[in-house]
Design a protein around this motif. Structure first.
Motif, PDB file in Angstrom:
ATOM      1  N   HIS A  75     -13.659  -0.542  10.671  1.00 44.48           N
ATOM      2  CA  HIS A  75     -13.450   0.029   9.343  1.00 44.48           C
ATOM      3  C   HIS A  75     -11.963   0.275   9.133  1.00 44.48           C
ATOM      4  CE1 HIS A  75     -17.736   1.143   8.410  1.00 44.48           C
ATOM      5  NE2 HIS A  75     -17.802   0.757   9.679  1.00 44.48           N
ATOM      6  N   THR A  76     -11.503   0.024   7.923  1.00 47.45           N
ATOM      7  CA  THR A  76     -10.097   0.229   7.590  1.00 47.45           C
ATOM      8  C   THR A  76      -9.999   0.846   6.207  1.00 47.45           C
ATOM      9  OG1 THR A  76      -9.544  -1.764   8.853  1.00 47.45           O
ATOM     10  CG2 THR A  76      -7.847  -0.921   7.386  1.00 47.45           C
ATOM     11  N   LYS A  77      -9.040   1.750   6.048  1.00 48.49           N
ATOM     12  CA  LYS A  77      -8.760   2.286   4.712  1.00 48.49           C
ATOM     13  C   LYS A  77      -7.254   2.277   4.512  1.00 48.49           C
ATOM     14  CE  LYS A  77      -8.895   7.135   6.051  1.00 48.49           C
ATOM     15  NZ  LYS A  77      -9.465   8.445   5.810  1.00 48.49           N
ATOM     16  N   ILE A  78      -6.869   2.064   3.258  1.00 46.55           N
ATOM     17  CA  ILE A  78      -5.460   2.047   2.879  1.00 46.55           C
ATOM     18  C   ILE A  78      -5.268   3.122   1.817  1.00 46.55           C
ATOM     19  CG2 ILE A  78      -3.574   0.676   1.913  1.00 46.55           C
ATOM     20  CD1 ILE A  78      -4.981  -1.830   3.037  1.00 46.55           C
ATOM     21  N   ILE A  79      -4.338   4.024   2.108  1.00 41.00           N
ATOM     22  CA  ILE A  79      -4.085   5.173   1.241  1.00 41.00           C
ATOM     23  C   ILE A  79      -2.615   5.177   0.826  1.00 41.00           C
ATOM     24  CG2 ILE A  79      -3.953   7.718   1.219  1.00 41.00           C
ATOM     25  CD1 ILE A  79      -6.380   7.693   3.113  1.00 41.00           C
ATOM     26  N   ARG A  80      -2.356   5.494  -0.437  1.00 39.09           N
ATOM     27  CA  ARG A  80      -0.976   5.687  -0.900  1.00 39.09           C
ATOM     28  C   ARG A  80      -0.538   7.074  -0.439  1.00 39.09           C
ATOM     29  NH1 ARG A  80      -1.148   3.911  -6.149  1.00 39.09           N
ATOM     30  NH2 ARG A  80      -2.120   5.873  -6.722  1.00 39.09           N
ATOM     31  N   LYS A  81       0.543   7.140   0.292  1.00 41.89           N
ATOM     32  CA  LYS A  81       0.941   8.386   0.943  1.00 41.89           C
ATOM     33  C   LYS A  81       1.303   9.502  -0.041  1.00 41.89           C
ATOM     34  CE  LYS A  81       3.700  10.211   4.694  1.00 41.89           C
ATOM     35  NZ  LYS A  81       4.632   9.899   5.768  1.00 41.89           N
ATOM     36  N   ARG A  82       2.023   9.202  -1.102  1.00 47.09           N
ATOM     37  CA  ARG A  82       2.551  10.267  -1.973  1.00 47.09           C
ATOM     38  C   ARG A  82       1.470  11.100  -2.641  1.00 47.09           C
ATOM     39  NH1 ARG A  82       2.158   8.083  -7.185  1.00 47.09           N
ATOM     40  NH2 ARG A  82       2.587   5.856  -7.199  1.00 47.09           N
ATOM     41  N   ASP A  83       0.324  10.475  -2.972  1.00 45.34           N
ATOM     42  CA  ASP A  83      -0.728  11.230  -3.651  1.00 45.34           C
ATOM     43  C   ASP A  83      -2.080  11.172  -2.927  1.00 45.34           C
ATOM     44  OD1 ASP A  83      -1.430   8.616  -4.172  1.00 45.34           O
ATOM     45  OD2 ASP A  83      -1.325   8.796  -6.361  1.00 45.34           O
ATOM     46  N   GLN A  84      -2.073  10.564  -1.729  1.00 50.43           N
ATOM     47  CA  GLN A  84      -3.283  10.444  -0.908  1.00 50.43           C
ATOM     48  C   GLN A  84      -4.407   9.686  -1.631  1.00 50.43           C
ATOM     49  OE1 GLN A  84      -3.484  11.506   2.529  1.00 50.43           O
ATOM     50  NE2 GLN A  84      -1.333  11.327   1.987  1.00 50.43           N
ATOM     51  N   LYS A  85      -4.036   8.815  -2.544  1.00 49.60           N
ATOM     52  CA  LYS A  85      -5.005   8.034  -3.308  1.00 49.60           C
ATOM     53  C   LYS A  85      -5.553   6.913  -2.438  1.00 49.60           C
ATOM     54  CE  LYS A  85      -6.883   6.568  -7.236  1.00 49.60           C
ATOM     55  NZ  LYS A  85      -7.894   7.309  -7.926  1.00 49.60           N
ATOM     56  N   LEU A  86      -6.887   6.828  -2.345  1.00 49.88           N
ATOM     57  CA  LEU A  86      -7.546   5.749  -1.615  1.00 49.88           C
ATOM     58  C   LEU A  86      -7.441   4.470  -2.430  1.00 49.88           C
ATOM     59  CD1 LEU A  86      -9.304   4.786   0.783  1.00 49.88           C
ATOM     60  CD2 LEU A  86     -11.307   5.489  -0.570  1.00 49.88           C
ATOM     61  N   LEU A  87      -6.832   3.443  -1.843  1.00 44.66           N
ATOM     62  CA  LEU A  87      -6.619   2.181  -2.543  1.00 44.66           C
ATOM     63  C   LEU A  87      -7.628   1.106  -2.146  1.00 44.66           C
ATOM     64  CD1 LEU A  87      -2.733   1.945  -2.219  1.00 44.66           C
ATOM     65  CD2 LEU A  87      -4.079   3.093  -3.988  1.00 44.66           C
ATOM     66  N   VAL A  88      -7.936   1.048  -0.854  1.00 43.89           N
ATOM     67  CA  VAL A  88      -8.787  -0.023  -0.327  1.00 43.89           C
ATOM     68  C   VAL A  88      -9.624   0.514   0.822  1.00 43.89           C
ATOM     69  CG1 VAL A  88      -8.751  -2.226   0.952  1.00 43.89           C
ATOM     70  CG2 VAL A  88      -7.192  -1.884  -0.960  1.00 43.89           C
ATOM     71  N   THR A  89     -10.874   0.059   0.880  1.00 49.78           N
ATOM     72  CA  THR A  89     -11.702   0.243   2.075  1.00 49.78           C
ATOM     73  C   THR A  89     -12.175  -1.135   2.501  1.00 49.78           C
ATOM     74  OG1 THR A  89     -13.750   0.565   0.831  1.00 49.78           O
ATOM     75  CG2 THR A  89     -12.495   2.548   1.411  1.00 49.78           C
ATOM     76  N   ALA A  90     -12.307  -1.309   3.805  1.00 48.01           N
ATOM     77  CA  ALA A  90     -12.758  -2.599   4.318  1.00 48.01           C
ATOM     78  C   ALA A  90     -13.601  -2.395   5.565  1.00 48.01           C
ATOM     79  CB  ALA A  90     -11.565  -3.495   4.651  1.00 48.01           C
ATOM     80  N   VAL A  91     -14.609  -3.236   5.695  1.00 51.08           N
ATOM     81  CA  VAL A  91     -15.412  -3.316   6.913  1.00 51.08           C
ATOM     82  C   VAL A  91     -15.342  -4.775   7.351  1.00 51.08           C
ATOM     83  CG1 VAL A  91     -17.683  -3.067   7.961  1.00 51.08           C
ATOM     84  CG2 VAL A  91     -16.946  -1.462   6.183  1.00 51.08           C
TER      85      VAL A  91
END
Length: 141
Positions: free
Chosen positions: A101-117
């Motif tokens: 599992h992978t997640k990509i978050i924008r650091k400045r606002d902790q916004k979840l951008l992408v999830t992947a399995v």
């Protein structure tokens, strides 16, 4: 060394931006795969201690992972210059397969951008034949 999750950060380069003005979907997929490689190298460094740590993927002459499938969800966009945090972990290893599992978050606002399995299959090298995941490897994740 137990390695339940792994993360790295990056600054979105201009080369990642598409005609829509944000990160191209294929670039996110590349970052998902880079995260898997970085996590593998980090978690297995002691197991493959006699190999060159500067290799892109350590242990590649003995075993290699190939992707069976990716399931990716795009939640929000990233722009050039954004700092992103990519976090990955292995959910399970069974037989010859691994689910990551992978997640990509924008650091400045902790916004979840992408999830992947991603489902992976372990191959014995150089034969490139599926091999059962050794317990010595699975305990590292």
């Amino acid at each position: 060394m137990k390695s339940p999750s792994f993360e790295y950060t990056l600054i979105v380069p201009a080369s990642a931006i598409d005609v829509m003005g944000h990160v191209n979907n294929v670039v996110y997929l590349d970052w998902v795969q880079i995260a898997a490689s970085k996590h593998w190298n980090h978690a297995t460094a002691t197991y493959f201690k006699d190999e060159d740590p500067n290799e892109e993927r350590i242990g590649i002459k003995k075993m290699a992972w190939v992707v069976l499938d990716h399931h990716i969800s795009y939640k929000a966009e990233a722009l050039e210059g954004d700092e992103l945090v990519i976090t990955t972990f292995v959910e399970k290893m069974t037989g010859v397969r691994s689910e990551r599992h992978t997640k990509i978050i924008r650091k400045r606002d902790q916004k979840l951008l992408v999830t992947a399995v991603t489902n992976w299959c372990l191959l014995k090298m150089p034969e490139a034949k599926p091999m059962r995941i050794p317990e010595e490897i699975s305990i590292l994740f």
